[in-house]
Scaffold this active site. Structure first.
Site, PDB file in Angstrom:
ATOM      1  N   SER A  32       8.720   9.335   1.104  1.00 62.47           N
ATOM      2  CA  SER A  32       7.865   8.937   2.206  1.00 62.47           C
ATOM      3  C   SER A  32       8.491   8.135   3.215  1.00 62.47           C
ATOM      4  O   SER A  32       9.676   7.892   2.825  1.00 62.47           O
ATOM      5  CB  SER A  32       6.629   8.212   1.688  1.00 62.47           C
ATOM      6  OG  SER A  32       6.056   7.399   2.619  1.00 62.47           O
ATOM      7  N   TYR A  62       3.529   1.409  -3.980  1.00 60.28           N
ATOM      8  CA  TYR A  62       3.749   2.743  -3.292  1.00 60.28           C
ATOM      9  C   TYR A  62       5.187   2.578  -2.977  1.00 60.28           C
ATOM     10  O   TYR A  62       5.854   3.515  -3.160  1.00 60.28           O
ATOM     11  CB  TYR A  62       2.952   2.849  -2.442  1.00 60.28           C
ATOM     12  CG  TYR A  62       2.732   4.547  -1.714  1.00 60.28           C
ATOM     13  CD1 TYR A  62       2.295   5.619  -2.296  1.00 60.28           C
ATOM     14  CD2 TYR A  62       3.441   4.597  -0.594  1.00 60.28           C
ATOM     15  CE1 TYR A  62       2.518   6.821  -1.794  1.00 60.28           C
ATOM     16  CE2 TYR A  62       3.584   5.838  -0.009  1.00 60.28           C
ATOM     17  CZ  TYR A  62       3.092   6.779  -0.628  1.00 60.28           C
ATOM     18  OH  TYR A  62       3.086   8.051   0.007  1.00 60.28           O
TER      19      TYR A  62
HETATM   20  P1  NAD Z   1      -3.234  14.483  -1.821  1.00 61.14           P
HETATM   21  O1  NAD Z   1      -4.086  13.576  -2.495  1.00 61.14           O
HETATM   22  O2  NAD Z   1      -3.599  15.549  -0.938  1.00 61.14           O
HETATM   23  O3  NAD Z   1      -2.577  15.453  -3.126  1.00 61.14           O
HETATM   24  C1  NAD Z   1      -1.712  14.965  -4.236  1.00 61.14           C
HETATM   25  C2  NAD Z   1      -1.846  15.919  -5.028  1.00 61.14           C
HETATM   26  O4  NAD Z   1      -1.340  15.114  -6.476  1.00 61.14           O
HETATM   27  C3  NAD Z   1      -3.063  16.487  -5.856  1.00 61.14           C
HETATM   28  O5  NAD Z   1      -2.786  17.761  -5.969  1.00 61.14           O
HETATM   29  C4  NAD Z   1      -3.561  15.964  -7.068  1.00 61.14           C
HETATM   30  O6  NAD Z   1      -4.456  16.433  -7.780  1.00 61.14           O
HETATM   31  C5  NAD Z   1      -2.199  15.677  -7.519  1.00 61.14           C
HETATM   32  N1  NAD Z   1      -2.241  14.446  -8.544  1.00 61.14           N
HETATM   33  C6  NAD Z   1      -2.747  13.219  -8.364  1.00 61.14           C
HETATM   34  N2  NAD Z   1      -2.490  12.473  -9.689  1.00 61.14           N
HETATM   35  C7  NAD Z   1      -2.008  13.218 -10.358  1.00 61.14           C
HETATM   36  C8  NAD Z   1      -1.801  13.333 -11.713  1.00 61.14           C
HETATM   37  N3  NAD Z   1      -1.737  12.017 -12.467  1.00 61.14           N
HETATM   38  N4  NAD Z   1      -1.025  14.259 -12.330  1.00 61.14           N
HETATM   39  C9  NAD Z   1      -1.057  15.468 -11.872  1.00 61.14           C
HETATM   40  N5  NAD Z   1      -1.230  15.566 -10.470  1.00 61.14           N
HETATM   41  C10 NAD Z   1      -1.905  14.724  -9.715  1.00 61.14           C
HETATM   42  O7  NAD Z   1      -1.921  13.807  -1.438  1.00 61.14           O
HETATM   43  P2  NAD Z   1      -0.901  14.131  -0.282  1.00 61.14           P
HETATM   44  O8  NAD Z   1      -1.301  13.334   0.863  1.00 61.14           O
HETATM   45  O9  NAD Z   1      -0.659  15.632  -0.266  1.00 61.14           O
HETATM   46  O10 NAD Z   1       0.358  13.378  -0.975  1.00 61.14           O
HETATM   47  C11 NAD Z   1       1.439  14.357  -1.762  1.00 61.14           C
HETATM   48  C12 NAD Z   1       2.744  13.366  -1.906  1.00 61.14           C
HETATM   49  O11 NAD Z   1       3.038  13.394  -0.484  1.00 61.14           O
HETATM   50  C13 NAD Z   1       2.518  12.222  -2.432  1.00 61.14           C
HETATM   51  O12 NAD Z   1       3.642  11.971  -3.243  1.00 61.14           O
HETATM   52  C14 NAD Z   1       2.556  11.233  -1.340  1.00 61.14           C
HETATM   53  O13 NAD Z   1       2.686  10.013  -1.734  1.00 61.14           O
HETATM   54  C15 NAD Z   1       3.513  12.062  -0.451  1.00 61.14           C
HETATM   55  N6  NAD Z   1       3.312  11.428   1.034  1.00 61.14           N
HETATM   56  C16 NAD Z   1       2.049  11.657   1.493  1.00 61.14           C
HETATM   57  C17 NAD Z   1       2.010  11.193   3.072  1.00 61.14           C
HETATM   58  C18 NAD Z   1       0.660  11.326   3.772  1.00 61.14           C
HETATM   59  O14 NAD Z   1       0.551  10.893   5.054  1.00 61.14           O
HETATM   60  N7  NAD Z   1      -0.344  12.326   3.222  1.00 61.14           N
HETATM   61  C19 NAD Z   1       3.047  10.636   3.596  1.00 61.14           C
HETATM   62  C20 NAD Z   1       4.128  10.409   3.184  1.00 61.14           C
HETATM   63  C21 NAD Z   1       4.258  10.838   1.559  1.00 61.14           C
END
Ligand code: NAD
Length: 256
Positions: free
Chosen positions: A139, A152
């Protein structure tokens, strides 16, 4: 480029960024092992429509025994993992002195420790085949902090550190390890933060604008598809000397 004959595991790929990356890799010909909670069938159907072999494993990435079962399943179903995308992640926002201990533990387990386990279990097969791509979805918070996100930020900085160590340990073989550092992407994880702000201000549009304006100079969201294309590039031969990078795609967040 073609990923035919390669197998990708994308953790947390039932929604958001993980699903976006899975779709791009599947479109390039990879077989996909999906993971995550929620509507797995909808994710399977979308990826399967692109033609390759698709499976889903419901491992809870906070539990080492379930991660080991996931990796054993990958070996059994696909003969191992060529492309490992450590993407599963959760968020919780609170000042550090009020941070629930159980939320801290869960964030470190899912956002950081799970990547250690999948990496240690996937690497032997990658070494044997002398080909592999490990892509850690960190991130902008892997490189800079924000108030209220101690767990985080700690987990994502840790993930960038893990990326560099693994890149050094694999520096002379055909396995690369890199991190992608997204800025704001409009997924359920971020929508919740917009909703929380809107609850306080009563204005959803303003909440969305304010969230972007605070951090992301482009005032626009990064998309899961764009992140998928970056992951696909990291899988290419052209990227073989990209090693240990923390590559931000963040609308200018880290340029300030
Ligand atoms: P999201 O909530 O849409 O997806 C998260 C995914 O992780 C889902 O498929 C969920 O079922 C799964 N998950 C959650 N807990 C779990 C567990 N214990 N075991 C297995 N699967 C699990 O979130 P996102 O925004 O797509 O985030 C995905 C990644 O990207 C994360 O690591 C997040 O930190 C990172 N990220 C997101 C953003 C953003 O702005 N959305 C920015 C930077 C980084």
């Amino acid at each position: 480029m073609s990923l035919h004959g390669k197998t990708a595991l994308v953790t947390g790929s039932t929604s958001g960024i993980g699903l976006g990356i899975a779709l791009v890799l599947a479109k390039a010909g990879a077989n996909l092992l999906l993971n995550g909670f929620g509507d797995a069938q909808a994710a399977i159907d979308q990826v399967a429509a692109l033609g390759g072999k698709v499976r889903h494993h419901p491992a809870d990435m906070s539990k080492v025994a379930e991660i080991e079962a996931l990796m054993a399943y990958a070996e059994h179903e696909f003969g191992g993992i060529d492309i490992l995308v450590n993407n599963a992640g959760i968020q919780y926002v609170a000042p550090v002195e009020e941070f629930p201990v159980e939320r801290w533990d869960a964030i470190i387990a899912i956002n950081l420790t799970s990547a250690f386990h999948t990496t240690r279990l996937a690497l032997p097969g990658m070494r044997t085949r002398n080909w592999g791509r490990i892509i850690n979805i960190a991130s902008a918070h892997g490189l800079a902090a924000s108030a209220g996100k101690s767990a985080y930020v700690a987990a994502k900085h840790g993930l960038v550190g893990l990326t560099k160590s693994v890149a050094l340990e694999t520096a002379t073989i055909g396995v690369t390890c890199n991190a992608i550092c997204p800025g704001w992407v409009l997924t359920p994880l971020v929508q919740k933060q917009i909703d929380d702000r809107a609850l306080a201000s009563g204005d959803a549009q303003q909440a969305r604008h304010d969230l972007l304006a605070e951090k992301q100079p482009s005032l626009d969201f990064v998309t899961p598809e764009q992140l998928g294309e970056l992951a696909l590039f990291l899988c290419s031969d052209a990227a073989v000397q990209v090693r240990g990078a923390a590559w931000n795609m963040d609308g200018g967040w880290l340029a300030r």
